[in-house]
Structure formats: structure tokens, C-alpha cells
Design an enzyme around this catalytic site. Structure first.
Site, mmCIF file in Angstrom:
data_model
loop_
_atom_site.group_PDB
_atom_site.id
_atom_site.type_symbol
_atom_site.label_atom_id
_atom_site.label_comp_id
_atom_site.label_asym_id
_atom_site.label_seq_id
_atom_site.Cartn_x
_atom_site.Cartn_y
_atom_site.Cartn_z
ATOM 1 N N LYS A 1 -7.394 -15.367 -25.287
ATOM 2 C CA LYS A 1 -6.270 -15.394 -24.347
ATOM 3 C C LYS A 1 -5.753 -13.975 -24.096
ATOM 4 O O LYS A 1 -6.060 -13.051 -24.855
ATOM 5 C CB LYS A 1 -5.152 -16.291 -24.884
ATOM 6 C CG LYS A 1 -4.546 -15.842 -26.204
ATOM 7 C CD LYS A 1 -3.519 -16.853 -26.688
ATOM 8 C CE LYS A 1 -2.906 -16.387 -28.021
ATOM 9 N NZ LYS A 1 -1.879 -17.327 -28.515
ATOM 10 N N TYR B 1 14.146 10.726 -18.911
ATOM 11 C CA TYR B 1 15.363 10.042 -18.493
ATOM 12 C C TYR B 1 16.495 10.188 -19.500
ATOM 13 O O TYR B 1 16.283 10.073 -20.721
ATOM 14 C CB TYR B 1 15.089 8.541 -18.297
ATOM 15 C CG TYR B 1 14.287 8.214 -17.069
ATOM 16 C CD1 TYR B 1 14.830 8.369 -15.800
ATOM 17 C CD2 TYR B 1 12.987 7.746 -17.176
ATOM 18 C CE1 TYR B 1 14.094 8.059 -14.658
ATOM 19 C CE2 TYR B 1 12.238 7.426 -16.049
ATOM 20 C CZ TYR B 1 12.801 7.585 -14.796
ATOM 21 O OH TYR B 1 12.070 7.286 -13.673
#
Length: 390
Positions: free
Chosen positions: A38, A269
Site C-alpha cells: 500500500k 520563513y
């Protein structure tokens, strides 16, 4: 190596094959191996991994969604595939068409599927999911009058309805441990065995399974008819020293720009990192959209030629910054390793990022090229621009 971006993952197919063979030695010869692919095989590339599984005659491929299963099947993979999650009932004919086994976890779901298939006189192969205490999908085992020694009669009645459904072929039944404690794991195991005793007195359900990777390593007596192995296939095991595995994936990058920073300048940032002295930084062309955890901001590190370089400032969507003050100029062009072979251990990285290994692996973006290696040589590169065969 021709790739469109200087950040990539290397997938060592020799290590992957080694892990599958070691796990086969670890489990009984009567226990089937279900390989969990998966989330794009935990970021390793479901198609290439499934091709190896097919070649090695793995017993089952386990995925989360029907879309994942169909993608594998359309690439000419013939190994049995189990969808462990839910599917839209109206797509059950697609599952049958592609020879895909689905999971039944609710009586209403089962009745809808049986009704749809009764119109076409087709049967779908299923595994029944039992919820023994994890409280995700599954037929709920409710507390009876004698604690959990009794099993809720409605649950038993509904399970027997599924088993008797004309258009549903029950090949397997399974549950999943919450792994909260050894006591709770054994409690779940006992509930599962109680259910089996109630509904499968003649032992007609051929595949009974309970173990994921952790449970497989920790509880040898829980292996039953099949184990569903995800993390261990990719080289991660911290529960049993007898099973020695090799990491399959290494995440690499290259510095694309070097800057000299003066004392007092901020990085990225919000200037969460401020230089305390003059320093040199390297800009890397990868960020959290590529699978670099944002929680590594000002906490994580990479290795360059076995030298630690700290991740400084906020990790951005597409770029991040490392302190390269301790590198020589000759090392600026060397490979930067986030985790894997010759790099930080993913267990350490995941702890710093306050998550687990599987989340980091499964978030590896398709923006990154995948470089597949065998016998030390590149055998395939899957790039978002090119697919190159060597």
C-alpha cells in the site's frame, strides 16, 4: 544518471530480495507471506516491488485500495491481491474482473455486494475483517455477559450470513492488533480465536491471519496461516534480533547553491534560525512536498561524506537549507543523504520528526526520481519526465 531534479531515492533490489527470503526463513513453511504494498509500496514503487514479488512467488500482495490493486494488476502481475480497506460496493465487478480479493467488514456492505452480484450470477473472493479492539473497520466483537468470554450473538449471526451468502466466497478472515501492550495483544488474539471457534467449526476458511510486521516479529505463536508484512520487507525491524534485515531505500540530494551568511542573518520563513557567527549554507532542492518532514526544521540533520550537517531554518515546500560550515570546498558537490545507506538511520530521523518510519516512507513524493539498483548497478530510473532503462 539522467534525472530531472537533484533529489532522488535509491531502491536496492538486492536488499529487498534478501529481506523477503529472510522473512520466509523466519516464518513457518506452512505460513503464507503477504507483502504489503500500500501507499506505493511505502514509497518504494509498487509496480517494481510487485514485479519482484511475482518473480519470487510471494503468496499474497496486500494493498489498501482497489485503485492500488488495479494498478498492479494492469502491469501484468499475477500474484493474488487483497484489498484490506473498503471499496465502493458498485465497483465489486471491477474487483472480480481483475481477480482481486476484497475485504468484508460490515453486514450492510456484505448484503449490498451480494445483491449486486446476484444480478450477474458472479462470486467475489473475500477476507472478513474482525474488529477485536482496534476500533477501525471490522465486525465488532462486543462484550458479552461474561466479559469477552462470550461473543456478541448479533456479530456471530451476521458473520454466518456472510459465510452463507451465495455470491461471496470467503477465502480468509483476519484482525489487526492495536499493539498497545502485550496483555491487550493477547486479549485481541483470544477474541479472534473465540470468533473462529464460533463460526468456523469445520475449519473451512483457509487463510486466517492476525500479524503485521511488528506482531510477526514479536509473537511467533500468532503467525497462523499468513502474515501481512510491510515495514520488515523494506528493512525495518526493532522487535526481534533473530531477524536481521537490510534497509532498501536511501534518500539523496545535491546542493544546488552555496551562500555565505553573516552573523545575525536569518534563514528561511520567520527567520527561526539566526546565524550566531559567519557561516556557509547549502540549498537543497527538496522540501516537505517531497517527503522531507517539516518537523526536521532546526532539529534534523543530513550526512555529507559521513559529516553531519544540520538542517537549519524552516523546511520549505520545495527546498531546505543545511549548515555546511564544516565541509571542505571539495565536498560541496558530494551526495547529501537524508536517511538510508551511509546516512542517518530512519529510526533516528523519525524520532526527531516526532513521527514513525512508515509515515516518512509513505510520504516520499512521485516528484522524486526512483533509481533501482541491482548488483551495484542501475537497472532502471523512473523519473517524472523520463523512464530510462539501462
Amino acid at each position: 544518471m539522467n534525472i530531472s531534479r537533484q533529489t532522488w531515492v535509491e531502491i536496492n533490489m538486492d536488499n529487498l530480495e534478501y529481506n523477503i527470503n529472510e522473512i520466509r526463513k523466519f516464518i513457518s513453511t506452512t505460513t503464507k507471506l503477504g507483502v504489503v504494498l500500500k501507499a506505493n509500496a511505502y514509497g518504494h514503487g509498487a509496480i517494481e516491488v510487485s514485479r519482484l514479488c511475482d518473480y519470487l512467488d510471494v503468496d499474497y500482495i496486500c494493498v489498501a485500495t482497489l485503485l492500488e490493486a488495479i494498478e498492479i494488476r494492469k502491469n501484468n502481475i499475477y500474484t493474488p491481491i487483497l484489498v484490506m480497506g473498503g471499496i465502493n460496493e458498485s465497483y465489486v465487478l471491477e474487483a472480480i474482473k481483475n481477480n482481486i480479493t476484497i475485504t468484508i467488514f460490515d453486514i450492510n456492505q456484505a448484503l449490498k455486494i451480494n445483491e449486486i452480484l446476484s444480478r450477474s450470477n458472479k462470486k467475489v473472493k473475500v477476507h472478513i475483517k474482525i474488529d477485536t479492539g482496534f476500533n477501525r473497520i471490522g465486525f465488532k466483537v462486543r462484550k458479552g455477559s461474561n466479559g469477552f468470554e462470550d461473543v456478541n450473538k448479533d456479530t456471530i449471526k451476521n458473520l454466518l450470513k456472510v459465510l452463507k451468502s451465495k455470491n461471496i466466497d470467503v477465502e480468509g478472515i483476519f484482525t489487526h492488533l492495536a499493539l498497545a501492550s502485550e496483555e491487550s495483544d493477547y486479549s485481541q488474539y483470544k477474541k479472534f480465536m473465540k470468533i473462529l471457534k464460533e463460526i468456523d467449526k469445520d475449519n473451512k476458511i483457509p487463510i486466517k491471519h492476525i500479524c503485521d510486521s511488528i506482531a510477526m516479529c514479536k509473537y511467533i505463536d500468532f503467525h497462523m496461516d499468513m502474515v501481512r508484512v510491510g515495514a520488515c520487507i523494506y528493512g525495518y525491524n526493532s522487535r526481534n534480533e533473530k531477524l536481521v534485515l537490510k534497509e532498501v531505500m536511501t534518500l539523496k540530494s545535491k546542493i544546488i547553491q552555496i551562500k555565505e551568511i553573516e552573523k545575525g542573518e536569518g534563514i528561511s520563513y520567520d527567520a527561526t534560525f539566526v546565524a550566531q557567527s559567519n557561516m556557509k549554507i547549502g540549498i537543497l532542492p527538496c522540501g516537505y512536498a517531497d517527503g522531507i518532514p517539516r518537523n526536521l526544521s532546526n532539529k534534523g540533520y543530513v550526512l555529507v561524506n559521513e559529516k553531519r550537517c544540520n538542517i537549519i531554518g524552516m523546511v520549505c515546500m520545495d527546498q531546505c537549507i543545511i549548515d555546511i560550515t564544516n565541509l571542505s570546498e571539495e565536498e560541496y558537490s558530494d551526495v547529501v543523504i537524508f536517511f538510508g545507506e551511509n546516512g542517518p538511520n530512519l529510526s533516528i530521523v523519525s524520532k526527531i520528526a516526532q513521527t514513525n518510519k512508515n509515515e516518512i516512507l509513505s510520504k516520499i513524493s512521485n516528484r522524486l526520481s526512483k533509481v533501482y539498483l541491482k548488483n551495484g548497478s542501475i537497472i532502471k530510473v523512473i523519473d517524472n519526465i523520463n523512464i530510462c532503462n539501462f
